[in-house]
Design an enzyme around this catalytic site. Structure first.
Site, PDB file in Angstrom:
ATOM      1  N   GLY A  42       0.798  -1.213   0.000  1.00 36.82           N
ATOM      2  CA  GLY A  42       0.000   0.000   0.000  1.00 36.82           C
ATOM      3  C   GLY A  42       0.834   1.267   0.000  1.00 36.82           C
ATOM      4  O   GLY A  42       2.038   1.265  -0.278  1.00 36.82           O
ATOM      5  N   TYR A 184       1.370  16.694   9.621  1.00 37.77           N
ATOM      6  CA  TYR A 184       2.587  15.923   9.841  1.00 37.77           C
ATOM      7  C   TYR A 184       3.329  15.598   8.542  1.00 37.77           C
ATOM      8  O   TYR A 184       4.567  15.622   8.505  1.00 37.77           O
ATOM      9  CB  TYR A 184       2.281  14.649  10.634  1.00 37.77           C
ATOM     10  CG  TYR A 184       1.568  13.552   9.887  1.00 37.77           C
ATOM     11  CD1 TYR A 184       2.283  12.511   9.303  1.00 37.77           C
ATOM     12  CD2 TYR A 184       0.181  13.538   9.772  1.00 37.77           C
ATOM     13  CE1 TYR A 184       1.643  11.502   8.612  1.00 37.77           C
ATOM     14  CE2 TYR A 184      -0.464  12.530   9.099  1.00 37.77           C
ATOM     15  CZ  TYR A 184       0.271  11.511   8.511  1.00 37.77           C
ATOM     16  OH  TYR A 184      -0.371  10.507   7.831  1.00 37.77           O
ATOM     17  N   GLU A 204       0.005  26.993   6.210  1.00 38.96           N
ATOM     18  CA  GLU A 204      -1.042  26.269   6.944  1.00 38.96           C
ATOM     19  C   GLU A 204      -2.273  27.153   7.099  1.00 38.96           C
ATOM     20  O   GLU A 204      -2.166  28.301   7.537  1.00 38.96           O
ATOM     21  CB  GLU A 204      -0.515  25.834   8.312  1.00 38.96           C
ATOM     22  CG  GLU A 204      -1.543  25.310   9.285  1.00 38.96           C
ATOM     23  CD  GLU A 204      -2.357  24.141   8.740  1.00 38.96           C
ATOM     24  OE1 GLU A 204      -3.581  24.120   8.975  1.00 38.96           O
ATOM     25  OE2 GLU A 204      -1.764  23.266   8.075  1.00 38.96           O
ATOM     26  N   ASP A 312      -7.553   2.624   6.685  1.00 36.33           N
ATOM     27  CA  ASP A 312      -7.959   4.008   6.432  1.00 36.33           C
ATOM     28  C   ASP A 312      -9.390   4.128   5.937  1.00 36.33           C
ATOM     29  O   ASP A 312     -10.050   5.143   6.170  1.00 36.33           O
ATOM     30  CB  ASP A 312      -7.030   4.652   5.399  1.00 36.33           C
ATOM     31  CG  ASP A 312      -5.647   4.939   5.945  1.00 36.33           C
ATOM     32  OD1 ASP A 312      -5.393   4.629   7.127  1.00 36.33           O
ATOM     33  OD2 ASP A 312      -4.816   5.480   5.189  1.00 36.33           O
ATOM     34  N   HIS A 444      20.818   3.120  32.592  1.00 33.18           N
ATOM     35  CA  HIS A 444      21.539   4.392  32.478  1.00 33.18           C
ATOM     36  C   HIS A 444      22.848   4.160  31.742  1.00 33.18           C
ATOM     37  O   HIS A 444      23.521   3.154  31.986  1.00 33.18           O
ATOM     38  CB  HIS A 444      21.821   4.949  33.873  1.00 33.18           C
ATOM     39  CG  HIS A 444      22.697   6.174  33.867  1.00 33.18           C
ATOM     40  ND1 HIS A 444      22.212   7.428  33.565  1.00 33.18           N
ATOM     41  CD2 HIS A 444      24.037   6.319  34.102  1.00 33.18           C
ATOM     42  CE1 HIS A 444      23.205   8.299  33.633  1.00 33.18           C
ATOM     43  NE2 HIS A 444      24.321   7.645  33.962  1.00 33.18           N
TER      44      HIS A 444
END
Length: 468
Positions: A42, A184, A204, A312, A444
């Protein structure tokens, strides 16, 4: 016409469709996946998620190499060869798409290339280069994805005006690029070309960059865009193209009046819409809603018995990982298992510079929902690993319920926060408390320590920053 009978037919081999096919095969359901394009995967795999992240990574490395002298790494003669870069990107896409084909085959799911059209709820005609095929299926899954929204006054011609597919295939860096849409996709592609040397302008229409994203996170990205020389126009509309002295310009109308901006290329990225046209849905009595989505329940079932929708085309958000999950769910449902799309939160990432990662409720969302909120933040400038990686900008923000301690939201902007996001998503999915995260030992030096420290900060117990 050849006739094939299967238990399940999946129309579309994008993230939702191919996952559904693989899982159906694993569950021993006789299935067929049909895809109109030559390669599965896709938009995401072929012209979206994967190629864009490849180019974003390359642009990041290129920018670093040109500026590394500040830490004693001097690289003379660094140059960009867009042809080789595009070739490398295509190699990655090719490996992944061929891998999808192999996975479908290995799991016993058939795959055909062609255009599918419903004859009835359980009969679908497929037209391909190899001829026509009639598929009879007990279950049909619609996984046809989405497509870019176009602007009538700025039609995409693939030469001067591009959609995201065209922008990711450029063989040369444009001198000037105007991006219409500050969501985005626009921010990601605009940033990568700015790093490769283009003069970038982002336009925008709303009053905010990355609409819908926590403004605190967006502010960090906006500052980086300014450092890259990207010009941003908010609350501004693109009126069309004009020619001045033989050069193309984009005419804009904004709060300050009218102006025009030079544009060797124009990228139109104002959103996407579901893609269900041409399926013959009217023949089976299935009608998309006002926004073009096919309404489904938590088992991905449409109003027509035996017909499902995922990805979608089914419902927002339009994210590949949401489609992955729905593909697994629909396969389980078809196989008779007690499955449902039942999630507490769906993570989202913007591959900007620095990255934005978010899941769950924002501080404002939680307050609107009537929750008493406590927030903890930890800046990457106080994280040793971020400093050593030359990426001290950004922070992790934890949103928790002040009464119960439940972790409601995880939001971050900074280096590799897309990888940190999984911990926040898992914590919300499990109903964890901020204290659970705070009490968990984190290795860490790592970026992930910022998550632990932000959780501690929400409790007033942070160690490596002053508690507010």
């Amino acid at each position: 016409m050849e006739r094939v009978e299967v238990e399940a037919l999946v129309i579309g081999a994008g993230p939702g469709g191919y996952v559904a096919g693989i899982r159906l095969g694993q569950l021993k359901v006789k299935a067929l996946v049909v895809e109109r394009d030559a390669r599965p995967g896709g938009v995401c795999l072929n012209v979206g998620c994967i190629p864009s992240k490849a180019l974003i990574t390359a642009a990041k490395q290129y920018a670093f190499m040109r500026q590394a002298s500040s830490i004693g790494l001097v690289a003379d003669g660094v140059r960009l060869e867009m042809g080789r870069l595009q070739g490398w990107k295509e190699e990655i896409v090719g490996k992944l798409t061929s891998g999808v084909r192999q996975l479908l085959k290995a799991n016993g799911c058939d795959y055909r290339t062609g255009v599918a059209t419903f004859r009835s709820p359980h009969e679908v005609e497929v037209r391909g280069a190899g001829g026509e095929l009639l598929v009879a299926a007990q279950h049909v899954v619609i996984a046809t994805g989405s497509q870019p929204i176009s602007l009538p006054h700025l039609p995409v011609d693939g030469v001067r005006v591009l959609d995201s597919t065209g922008a990711l295939a450029l063989r040369e860096v444009p001198g000037s690029l105007v991006v219409i849409g500050g969501g985005y996709i626009g921010v990601e592609i605009g940033t990568l070309y700015a790093k490769l040397g283009a003069r970038v302008t982002i336009v925008e229409a709303t009053g905010a960059l990355l609409p819908g994203v926590d403004p605190d996170l967006v502010g960090v990205v906006a500052r980086r865009l300014r450092k890259l020389g990207v010009e941003v126009h908010l609350g501004t509309q693109a009126a069309g193209l004009s020619q001045q002295n033989g050069h193309t310009r984009v005419d804009l109308a904004g709060p300050g009046g009218e102006l025009s901006v030079a544009a060797d290329r124009v990228l139109v990225t104002v959103g996407r819409r579901p893609s269900a046209a041409g399926l013959g849905l009217e023949r089976i009595g299935l009608e998309p809603d006002a926004r073009g989505f096919l309404t489904v329940d938590d088992r991905q079932r449409t109003a027509v018995a035996g017909v499902y929708a995922i990805g979608d085309v089914a419902r927002p958000p339009l994210l590949a990982h949401k489609a992955f999950k729905e593909g697994e769910v629909v396969a389980e449902v078809i196989a008779g298992r007690p499955a449902a799309f039942d999630v507490r939160a769906i993570p989202a990432v913007v591959y900007s510079d620095p990255e934005i990662a978010t899941v769950g409720l924002t501080e404002a969302d939680a307050e609107r929902a009537g929750r008493t909120v406590a927030v903890g933040r930890f800046p990457f400038v106080a994280n040793g690993r971020a400093l050593a990686a030359l990426e001290p900008e950004g922070f992790v923000k934890i949103v928790r319920d002040a009464d119960s301690g439940e972790l409601l939201g995880y939001h971050a902007v900074g280096p590799d926060v897309s990888d940190l996001l999984a911990e926040g998503t898992l914590a919300i999915e499990l109903g964890a408390l901020a204290q659970d995260v705070a009490l968990t030992i984190h290795a860490h030096p790592t970026l992930a320590e910022a998550t632990m420290e932000a959780a501690k900060a929400s409790l007033g117990e942070a160690i490596h920053i002053q508690n507010r």
